[in-house]
Design an enzyme around this catalytic site. Sequence first.
Site, short mmCIF file in Angstrom:
data_model
loop_
_atom_site.label_atom_id
_atom_site.label_comp_id
_atom_site.label_asym_id
_atom_site.label_seq_id
_atom_site.Cartn_x
_atom_site.Cartn_y
_atom_site.Cartn_z
N GLU A 163 0.85 -1.12 -0.03
CA GLU A 163 -0.07 -0.04 0.03
C GLU A 163 0.89 1.39 -0.14
O GLU A 163 0.56 2.15 0.70
CB GLU A 163 -0.96 0.08 1.30
CG GLU A 163 -1.85 -1.26 1.26
CD GLU A 163 -2.91 -1.22 2.43
OE1 GLU A 163 -2.76 -0.25 3.34
OE2 GLU A 163 -3.87 -1.97 2.53
N ASN A 205 2.05 -5.18 -3.20
CA ASN A 205 0.79 -5.51 -3.09
C ASN A 205 -0.08 -4.26 -2.72
O ASN A 205 0.46 -3.34 -2.07
CB ASN A 205 0.72 -6.27 -1.71
CG ASN A 205 -0.71 -6.88 -1.44
OD1 ASN A 205 -1.22 -7.61 -2.39
ND2 ASN A 205 -1.15 -6.74 -0.22
N HIS A 242 -10.33 -5.62 -2.35
CA HIS A 242 -11.57 -5.53 -1.77
C HIS A 242 -12.48 -4.98 -2.49
O HIS A 242 -12.61 -3.51 -2.38
CB HIS A 242 -11.05 -4.54 -0.42
CG HIS A 242 -9.90 -5.58 0.40
ND1 HIS A 242 -10.31 -6.59 1.24
CD2 HIS A 242 -8.72 -5.18 0.60
CE1 HIS A 242 -9.15 -7.05 1.79
NE2 HIS A 242 -8.09 -6.33 1.61
N GLU A 271 -6.54 -10.54 -1.41
CA GLU A 271 -7.06 -10.25 -0.22
C GLU A 271 -8.67 -10.33 -0.55
O GLU A 271 -9.44 -9.21 -0.11
CB GLU A 271 -6.68 -8.91 0.36
CG GLU A 271 -5.41 -8.88 1.03
CD GLU A 271 -4.82 -7.86 1.73
OE1 GLU A 271 -5.69 -7.01 2.25
OE2 GLU A 271 -3.55 -7.57 1.79
N ASP A 273 -12.41 -9.91 -1.20
CA ASP A 273 -13.74 -10.04 -0.58
C ASP A 273 -14.63 -9.00 -1.34
O ASP A 273 -14.20 -8.18 -1.88
CB ASP A 273 -13.79 -9.87 1.08
CG ASP A 273 -12.90 -8.53 1.36
OD1 ASP A 273 -12.79 -7.39 0.50
OD2 ASP A 273 -12.49 -8.33 2.68
C1 XIL Z 1 -6.74 -6.15 8.00
C2 XIL Z 1 -7.08 -7.30 9.09
O1 XIL Z 1 -7.70 -8.01 8.39
C3 XIL Z 1 -7.56 -6.75 10.18
O2 XIL Z 1 -7.84 -7.88 11.32
C4 XIL Z 1 -6.71 -5.81 11.03
O3 XIL Z 1 -7.25 -5.03 12.12
C5 XIL Z 1 -6.43 -4.57 9.94
O4 XIL Z 1 -5.79 -5.50 8.60
N1 XIL Z 1 -5.10 -4.73 3.41
C6 XIL Z 1 -4.12 -5.43 4.20
C7 XIL Z 1 -4.42 -6.39 5.01
O5 XIL Z 1 -3.22 -5.57 3.46
O6 XIL Z 1 -3.37 -6.65 5.94
C8 XIL Z 1 -5.52 -5.70 6.10
O7 XIL Z 1 -5.78 -6.37 6.90
C9 XIL Z 1 -6.80 -5.28 5.14
C10 XIL Z 1 -6.35 -4.32 4.11
#
Ligand code: XIL
Length: 460
Positions: A163, A205, A242, A271, A273
């Site tokens: 990020e 990422n 996401h 990741e 969802d």
């Molecule tokens: C999130 C986790 O799912 C949570 O449990 C934590 O509180 C915060 O981080 N991008 C990422 C992940 O790269 O590491 C994040 O995970 C979600 C967004």
Amino acid sequence: MRNTRWKAASRAAIALTSAGALAAGMALILTAPAAAGTTLGASAAEKGRYFGTAVAGFKLSDSAYTTILNREFNMVTAENEMKMNATEPQQGQFSYGAADQIVNHARSRGMSVRGHTLAWHSQQPGWMESMSGSALRSAMLNHVTQVATHFRGQVVAWDVVNEAFADGSSGGRRDSNLQRTGNDWIEAAFRAARAADPGAKLCYNDYNTDNWTHAKTQGVYNMVRDFKSRGVPIDCVGFQSHFNNDSPYVSNYRTTLSSFAALGVDVQITELDIQGASANTYRSVVEDCLAVARCNGITVWGIRDSDSWRASQTPLLFNSNGSKKPAYDAVLAALNNGTTPTDPPTDPPTDPPTDPPTTPPPGQGGCTATVSVNQWTGGFVATVRVTAGSSAISGWTVTIGLPSGATVTNAWNANRSGNTGTTNWTNVAYNGQVGAGQTTEWGFQANGTAGTLSPTCSAR
Ligand code: XIL
């Protein structure tokens, strides 16, 4: 060879059960050569991909959770346990217990692990949050080196930097304490990671990089292109994906994946969802990945809706009670029906072959292996790609003769016999099944000089 030059064998699975057989306590199952997988991991493996999930270490004592985890997935990402605040809570004091527990759970069951993440503006330990300048740069590089060294040989890929780009229309870097140490902080992190674990794939990422027209997507793309042109060691780009009402799935997602892949990196959905878990949207995401030869895996960010960091959006594949949602069925079907890759390889063959290849003979399967070598003074990493012939295969053995002085020190995604001279390599639990024309990748690290390696492949 990433593109398939002949039609994949048609697939069928026939399950026959009879009352008599069941009464006798047995089920008779007849399976055609390329049976459709019945779990996410097995189905993805048939396409030469993995299917993973984020795992929270404290849930490993929840048997409803581990039942689904162990059944469905063949790749694991620690949801929080490998982040900077977890692994170096006090400067110079490293803490790996929770992460090791996840790694051991996964690897002892034949699952692989993606490391997440070595350098990030978020979830930093307090001591790092208040640092700046050259002290922070050194502390960050030491962290990358220590953590990548600890997990060396245990993770197949690292999200080295997470990020680092800004949202909005700038296309530039996100402001952060790390960014303020100098614009070269990202490549410095990648070089440190490569030195510490030459066998791991090194990924950048990010989120909101799915829409090809967005400035942030273009900013990351330009960085990766620059890194490739200057030899900065980057192997892959992770798309968090996401998806929600503010950043929805878009139909140019496939263009994004294939455009990055054309730069010469693997791409992974890291990741996933989707707010509301639309079956159609999940299906589209899977189809987009399968359409891109270098999209080699999908990870969902949690198992059940109740496990999600955005639980109220019910964005995952399993209900909170552990039952499969329509999105699960859509994903499984998409994996099983998956088309062969359609994106052109970076070096497309100019003429299609006029004759079908004679080895392996059509219909009799077989496999081929190719190897690419990354050599440095005193050692090398060999990346081996096994491609099934015109039939799906259910296991493979690759033989590679090493020149004298070369000794294998470390391997991933394959079992080895022999470290010097003639070495034999066989599939691990999750990558033996390779669909017709599909490819799976594994590798090893060795001391010495590779020279020209000529692998041979035989299939089961
Ligand atoms: C999130 C986790 O799912 C949570 O449990 C934590 O509180 C915060 O981080 N991008 C990422 C992940 O790269 O590491 C994040 O995970 C979600 C967004």
